[in-house]
Design a protein around this motif. Structure first.
Motif, PDB file in Angstrom:
ATOM      1  N   ALA A  35     -56.817 -49.185 -33.368  1.00 31.82           N
ATOM      2  CA  ALA A  35     -57.562 -47.942 -33.560  1.00 31.82           C
ATOM      3  C   ALA A  35     -58.506 -47.712 -32.392  1.00 31.82           C
ATOM      4  N   GLU A  72     -60.040 -38.001 -39.801  1.00 32.27           N
ATOM      5  CA  GLU A  72     -59.040 -39.013 -40.129  1.00 32.27           C
ATOM      6  C   GLU A  72     -57.754 -38.386 -40.640  1.00 32.27           C
ATOM      7  N   ARG A  73     -57.909 -37.266 -41.349  1.00 41.14           N
ATOM      8  CA  ARG A  73     -56.721 -36.601 -41.887  1.00 41.14           C
ATOM      9  C   ARG A  73     -55.870 -35.978 -40.795  1.00 41.14           C
ATOM     10  N   ARG A  93     -55.715 -36.694 -37.608  1.00 43.97           N
ATOM     11  CA  ARG A  93     -55.386 -37.552 -36.470  1.00 43.97           C
ATOM     12  C   ARG A  93     -53.865 -37.699 -36.262  1.00 43.97           C
ATOM     13  N   ALA A 106     -65.843 -36.397 -40.650  1.00 44.74           N
ATOM     14  CA  ALA A 106     -65.173 -37.673 -40.441  1.00 44.74           C
ATOM     15  C   ALA A 106     -63.903 -37.756 -41.280  1.00 44.74           C
ATOM     16  N   SER A 144     -61.347 -35.415 -33.269  1.00 48.71           N
ATOM     17  CA  SER A 144     -61.066 -36.055 -34.552  1.00 48.71           C
ATOM     18  C   SER A 144     -61.406 -37.543 -34.526  1.00 48.71           C
ATOM     19  N   PHE A 145     -61.596 -38.092 -33.321  1.00 48.54           N
ATOM     20  CA  PHE A 145     -61.924 -39.513 -33.225  1.00 48.54           C
ATOM     21  C   PHE A 145     -63.426 -39.771 -33.145  1.00 48.54           C
ATOM     22  N   ARG A 160     -58.563 -44.628 -29.880  1.00 51.95           N
ATOM     23  CA  ARG A 160     -59.790 -43.845 -29.734  1.00 51.95           C
ATOM     24  C   ARG A 160     -60.135 -43.646 -28.254  1.00 51.95           C
TER      25      ARG A 160
END
Lengths: 335, 258
Positions: A45, A135-136, A138, A131, A114-115, A49
């Motif tokens: 991750a 995550e959705r 991404r 946030a 989104s990160f 990122r």
């Protein structure tokens, strides 16, 4: 053979930066989509990122370079609207490329946003909401961004390769050369930024510390991938010369500027091949093989940690320089 | 750059030019002699025969390399210092006592399959339907110089004053009023012949039919409309071993963009 250069550093810099951005996004998106699970999930991750943060910047800086090189920046809108307002696409690779830049810029910016750690940046209800939304989106954004990144990397080469009057550019392997170079420089940028972020243990809050064994293992995989890409790039450069050698007349004459005795021979063989490819491959390969064959733990001096990615980035820039300048100082032979 | 005429071919004009084309085919068939000459002509490919296509024939036997055309072009088109739309190259070949110097006037070939038009990202450069000339709409051009790279003849440059792409436009402001281009007007050896290549009654059509003509870099498939009589395409790179060749382009070098 004309000696003046119509395309110089702004274009060279743009081709390089677009490649770095596209490569970083491609690596990041692939990690998001097909990244490892379990023990390395958190590390993966982090790679994703960093790649997402790096991605949009070079591409946007590069296109700004191009737009301001024109002298009349507002005219760049003509690329998108053309002379008829309804005619948005024509067969020119540059026209397609300007659409790719636009879409790439928009989508990768959303992808990078989104990160962002919204919870710590904003806090409260909004931070929580952003946030969760980040995550959705991404993964769906990665599905869009990876093809766009590959399209960007390929288009920078097709832009040059589409021109028969520039024999050095007009080769069927240029897109492969630029794409492999883009991914390897993008990966190097990720590795470099990650090094700087983790010089002090625990420099980033909540991130994995440098002493963590997962850090070393992730790094081991990233560097192995980079060495494989370097080998692939060397093979493609070999193909590049083979195609030029097998082509009669113009391309055969054009490639002489890169061969020993040519005007760009030193820049090419020292800057691209030696510094940009062979030296990092040998040094990193040495430490990789020590781990792979002898079973040592994967660790290396900090100087090499930092200098190898910088050398690869420099080699990528020099590759664009040699191709762009070499194509312009050669031309069709015969009157 | 546009002289005000409509870009799309009107129906009436189309029918008219189509009629001329049919006449051209008929005369070529009757003339007979033209058929034999056509076999040695540069390939015409997909070139349309039923429309007006302005072109130029340059008889290199008559060119004395005086550069009057270069100067006339510079004055007529107000071309800035350091760049040129047209120039005359000096080609020296052979060893004493069989040495010689010939002259090669260069200008935009106004190709029927122009690479510059294909790569233009904005559509600023296009082929005029009414006379087949390749022109640049400077209101649309962004000055990216992609066309300058794509031209196999190195005819395009960055105009340092306007900062847009520029090249020979065959003096459309003169041609559309029935005059010949300035370089043709000034040529004292009458080496340059201008006219409609597809019109069977034009001087240029007859001369192309009568003489062996060639074009520059035919292998690029651009189908140029500037023809040469007595063209030798050997240069320093393609000469035979032991042969002496020196080409002096006399072309002004574009200043680097700042």
């Amino acid at each position: 053979m004309e000696q003046h250069l119509m395309w110089h550093w702004p274009v060279i810099g743009y081709l390089f930066l677009a490649g770095v951005g596209a490569g970083a996004i491609a690596v990041s998106g692939i990690v998001v989509l097909w990244g490892p699970a379990g023990e390395f999930r958190h590390r993966a991750a982090l790679v994703a990122r960093l790649g997402a943060y790096i991605g949009p910047l070079p591409a946007l800086v590069g296109s700004a370079l191009l737009i301001f090189e024109l002298g009349r920046p507002y005219r760049a809108l003509n690329l998108l609207t053309s002379n008829f307002w309804f005619m948005v696409l024509n067969p020119s690779p540059m026209n397609w490329g300007s659409w790719f830049i636009l879409l790439f810029g928009v989508f990768t910016t959303v992808y990078a946003l989104s990160f962002l750690p919204w919870r710590t940046l904003l806090g409260g209800e909004w931070g929580e909401r952003l946030a969760a939304r980040g995550e959705r989106v991404r993964s769906p954004m990665a599905v869009v961004c990876v093809p766009l990144a590959i399209a960007m990397a390929i288009y920078t080469a097709i832009l040059l390769a589409a021109i028969p009057a520039r024999p050095l550019w007009h080769t069927p392997v240029l897109w492969l050369l630029f794409t492999v170079s883009a991914i390897s420089t993008g990966l190097s940028a990720i590795i470099l930024v990650q090094r700087f972020m983790f010089r002090k243990p625990g420099a980033v809050r909540g991130a994995v510390r440098r002493e963590d064994p997962a850090f070393r293992v992730t790094e081991y995989y990233l560097v192995s991938m980079k060495v494989l890409l370097i080998i692939a790039e060397l093979v493609v450069i070999g193909l590049f010369f083979m195609f030029a050698h097998m082509t009669i007349n113009s391309a055969n004459f054009a490639v002489q500027v890169l061969l020993p005795g040519g005007e760009l021979a030193t820049t090419f063989w020292v800057g691209v091949i030696l510094v940009g490819l062979l030296m990092p491959a040998f040094i990193e390969g040495f430490y990789l093989l020590r781990t792979a064959v002898l079973g040592h733990e994967f660790e290396w001096p900090y100087v090499i940690n930092v200098s190898a990615p910088i050398a690869i980035l420099f080699g990528g820039l020099m590759l664009r320089y040699v191709i762009v300048v070499g194509g312009q100082i050669t031309g069709p032979v015969g009157i | 750059m546009n002289d005000g005429s409509d870009r799309p071919v009107g129906r009436r004009k189309f029918l008219k030019t189509a009629g001329q084309g049919a006449a051209a085919v008929a005369t070529a068939g009757v003339a007979g002699g033209g058929m034999h000459a056509a076999a040695t002509k540069p390939s015409t490919g997909t070139r349309e025969k039923n429309k007006v296509q302005y072109g130029m024939l340059i008889d290199l036997r008559r060119c004395i390399g005086c550069q009057a055309c270069t100067v006339a072009c510079k004055a007529e088109a107000d071309v800035p210092m350091g760049v040129a739309r047209s120039w005359v190259e000096y080609v020296e070949k052979g060893l004493y006592p069989n040495a010689g110097r010939t002259f090669l006037p260069r200008l935009c070939n106004h190709c029927s399959e122009p690479h510059c038009v294909r790569v233009c990202p904005t559509g600023a450069t296009y082929e005029r339907p009414q006379d087949g000339l390749i022109v640049i709409d400077q209101g649309v051009c962004i000055g990216c110089l992609y066309c300058a790279h794509a031209c196999p003849y190195d005819m395009r440059f960055l105009n340092p004053v306007t900062r847009f792409a520029d090249k020979c436009d065959m003096c459309i402001h003169r041609v559309s009023k029935g005059l010949v281009p300035s370089c043709v007007n000034t040529c004292q050896g009458r080496a340059r012949i201008f006219g409609d290549v597809n019109d069977p009654n034009s001087e240029i059509h007859k001369l192309i039919a009568k003489n062996p003509v060639s074009v520059i870099r035919e292998t690029y498939g651009t189908q140029p409309n500037v023809y040469y009589i007595g063209l030798d395409t050997t240069d320093e790179n393609t000469k035979k071993p032991g042969q002496y060749v020196r080409v002096t382009t006399n072309k002004a070098k574009s200043p680097k963009r700042t």
